[in-house]
Design a protein around this motif. Sequence first.
Motif, mmCIF file in Angstrom:
data_model
loop_
_atom_site.group_PDB
_atom_site.id
_atom_site.type_symbol
_atom_site.label_atom_id
_atom_site.label_comp_id
_atom_site.label_asym_id
_atom_site.label_seq_id
_atom_site.Cartn_x
_atom_site.Cartn_y
_atom_site.Cartn_z
ATOM 1 N N LEU A 134 0.822 -1.215 0.000
ATOM 2 C CA LEU A 134 0.000 0.000 0.000
ATOM 3 C C LEU A 134 0.851 1.257 0.000
ATOM 4 N N ASN A 135 2.068 1.146 0.495
ATOM 5 C CA ASN A 135 2.974 2.287 0.580
ATOM 6 C C ASN A 135 4.292 1.955 -0.110
ATOM 7 N N PRO A 136 4.773 2.869 -0.980
ATOM 8 C CA PRO A 136 4.180 4.156 -1.329
ATOM 9 C C PRO A 136 2.864 3.991 -2.086
ATOM 10 N N PRO A 137 1.947 4.963 -1.958
ATOM 11 C CA PRO A 137 0.633 4.847 -2.612
ATOM 12 C C PRO A 137 0.755 4.811 -4.130
ATOM 13 N N HIS A 138 -0.135 4.042 -4.732
ATOM 14 C CA HIS A 138 -0.160 3.932 -6.192
ATOM 15 C C HIS A 138 -1.166 4.873 -6.829
ATOM 16 N N LEU A 144 -5.232 1.310 -2.331
ATOM 17 C CA LEU A 144 -5.168 0.129 -3.177
ATOM 18 C C LEU A 144 -3.785 -0.523 -3.112
ATOM 19 N N PRO A 145 -3.637 -1.660 -2.428
ATOM 20 C CA PRO A 145 -2.356 -2.386 -2.467
ATOM 21 C C PRO A 145 -2.112 -2.918 -3.877
ATOM 22 N N ALA A 146 -0.884 -2.835 -4.328
ATOM 23 C CA ALA A 146 -0.552 -3.277 -5.681
ATOM 24 C C ALA A 146 0.949 -3.434 -5.805
ATOM 25 N N THR A 147 1.368 -4.028 -6.893
ATOM 26 C CA THR A 147 2.773 -4.071 -7.270
ATOM 27 C C THR A 147 2.937 -3.254 -8.544
ATOM 28 N N ALA A 477 -3.013 -4.844 -9.293
ATOM 29 C CA ALA A 477 -3.663 -5.131 -8.015
ATOM 30 C C ALA A 477 -4.403 -6.454 -8.114
ATOM 31 N N HIS A 478 -4.268 -7.293 -7.112
ATOM 32 C CA HIS A 478 -5.057 -8.530 -7.071
ATOM 33 C C HIS A 478 -5.588 -8.699 -5.638
ATOM 34 N N ASN A 479 -6.695 -8.026 -5.391
ATOM 35 C CA ASN A 479 -7.289 -7.979 -4.066
ATOM 36 C C ASN A 479 -8.759 -8.348 -4.128
ATOM 37 N N ILE A 480 -9.327 -8.681 -2.992
ATOM 38 C CA ILE A 480 -10.763 -8.878 -2.882
ATOM 39 C C ILE A 480 -11.448 -7.517 -3.007
#
Length: 511
Positions: A134-138, A144-147, A477-480
């Motif tokens: 989640l950090n740093p923010p996208h 939104l957590p992401a890579t 992002a691959h989240n619920i």
Amino acid sequence: MAKFKSGPWDFEYNMHAKGGLVLSNIKHGPYNLAKDIRVVRIRINPEDEEGSPWTKSFYLGTDDFYDKTAGNYLRAVNLNAPPPFDIYTKANTLYPSGLQAIYETKEKVFGNEFDNDDGILTIKQTYIFTPYGLNPPHEPAAVLPATRIFPLIEFSYSGKRVKTIRIDYRFNNSLDFFLFDRAGNSFIDPFLENTNMTQSDINKIKQDRPNMAGVFRDNEGSPNRPNSLKSIFSAYEKPVQYEMCGYGLIKGYTGEVVESDILDKNDTMSDGEDIIQRATNKITWDNYHQWGAYKDFKKYPSTPGAFHSFHLHWRWNYLAQHPDVIDKGKVAVGSILITPTNPGTGAVGSPQMVGYPTQSGRGGALLDFKIPNQTIRFSITKTKPPLQINGKNDQWDAESNPSERNFESLFYNPIDETPKPREIKDGDDLLFWISFEVHNTPMEDLSSRIADITVDEETSMANPFQGTVFIHGFYFAHNIEDYLSNAFKFTIDKNGNYPERTSYRWHRDAE
């Protein structure tokens, strides 16, 4: 073909004789991202005028170049994205990891060693893969957590002959079905099991991974109407209905509607004139998203949000970049960027959201400040062209590294827009093409903004002509999907097209 494994990242890569470093079967943990990502072509132009001929094209990895990395493509540490996006690479110590190759032309670009105005072209191709988080923010909401992945091309040319360089990419993204309930249970599997499909049919659908796409242009300020996509976006297609081409940027600027060019609703212009009129305006889009979907199960992610999606933003709106006290107050009062777990105004105004300042009241594009004069074009297509194109349907194959002098002519005839675009709204195996065209004609204040660059007084060109494209990268992002605390939950399962169109042509502006 070599294997790349670093943390959750897992894919294959190769140095292709025509294409340079090519990535395939890319996964982050158990989640599929893409079947193939590559740079298909680099084009050189000695002129800077729209429509002038591209006289030279290069394939990375060919005999045109020395491979200065000598096959040592894997770099486990010390790969950094250009600022301000190095916030994603400097913040982590375990990795980012990635791949890098450096190419240098064996002779001057146009082949005349006695031409003192010509020079050598150097290309550095870098793929960087960051950890998930989640950090740093996208994104401005910072929820939104992401890579983040950086498919960078850095170039340098010290001569005067090259006025424009164009880098064309081809993405065959292929994401898994994205919708889950809060317990993590798939909505898709029970649906498929309750149909008349055989297990073989179900397995094929899962293997083929049909995807949908969306394109959007942001409104510049805070939404003025609750629970309305139109208050967030000035234009959108969710999902994209038909194959399309569009502009993302025009010489560093967002395309605007020119008042004198707007067609009166009672105007009786012919279709041909209408095509010319709208093409002249070139109203640009801001971002592209792609997600897994199936035609008989039409579920759509939240937008903004898209908790399981490929996200590509080359521009954020003005509010996200330059919030003042009043703007922040509007955000807080309207709960636009707030969730119960993230009170406040998120990452609005953070350096990674702020683009090159070009237009009053408009958010600037996310560009390397050394090369702000960029035109971005993109296309969304099926993986095979119609048979009508020269009687062949393999011209878009990855191994062909397809690219045309006129970007759009790879997909359709720009004069009459034939063949017509095909439907992709129900999900398909999609290709996303994006082209960065960089002009060696700096903005007037370029030399004052960039300390290490000079501008030739006679030609107004930067010397050396250098910079990096795709500096913002994209994020995965691959989240619920968060149905309870998502501020944009009213957009879940909402589709739409604004402005509404009665017919579809290949070129579509965000008008």
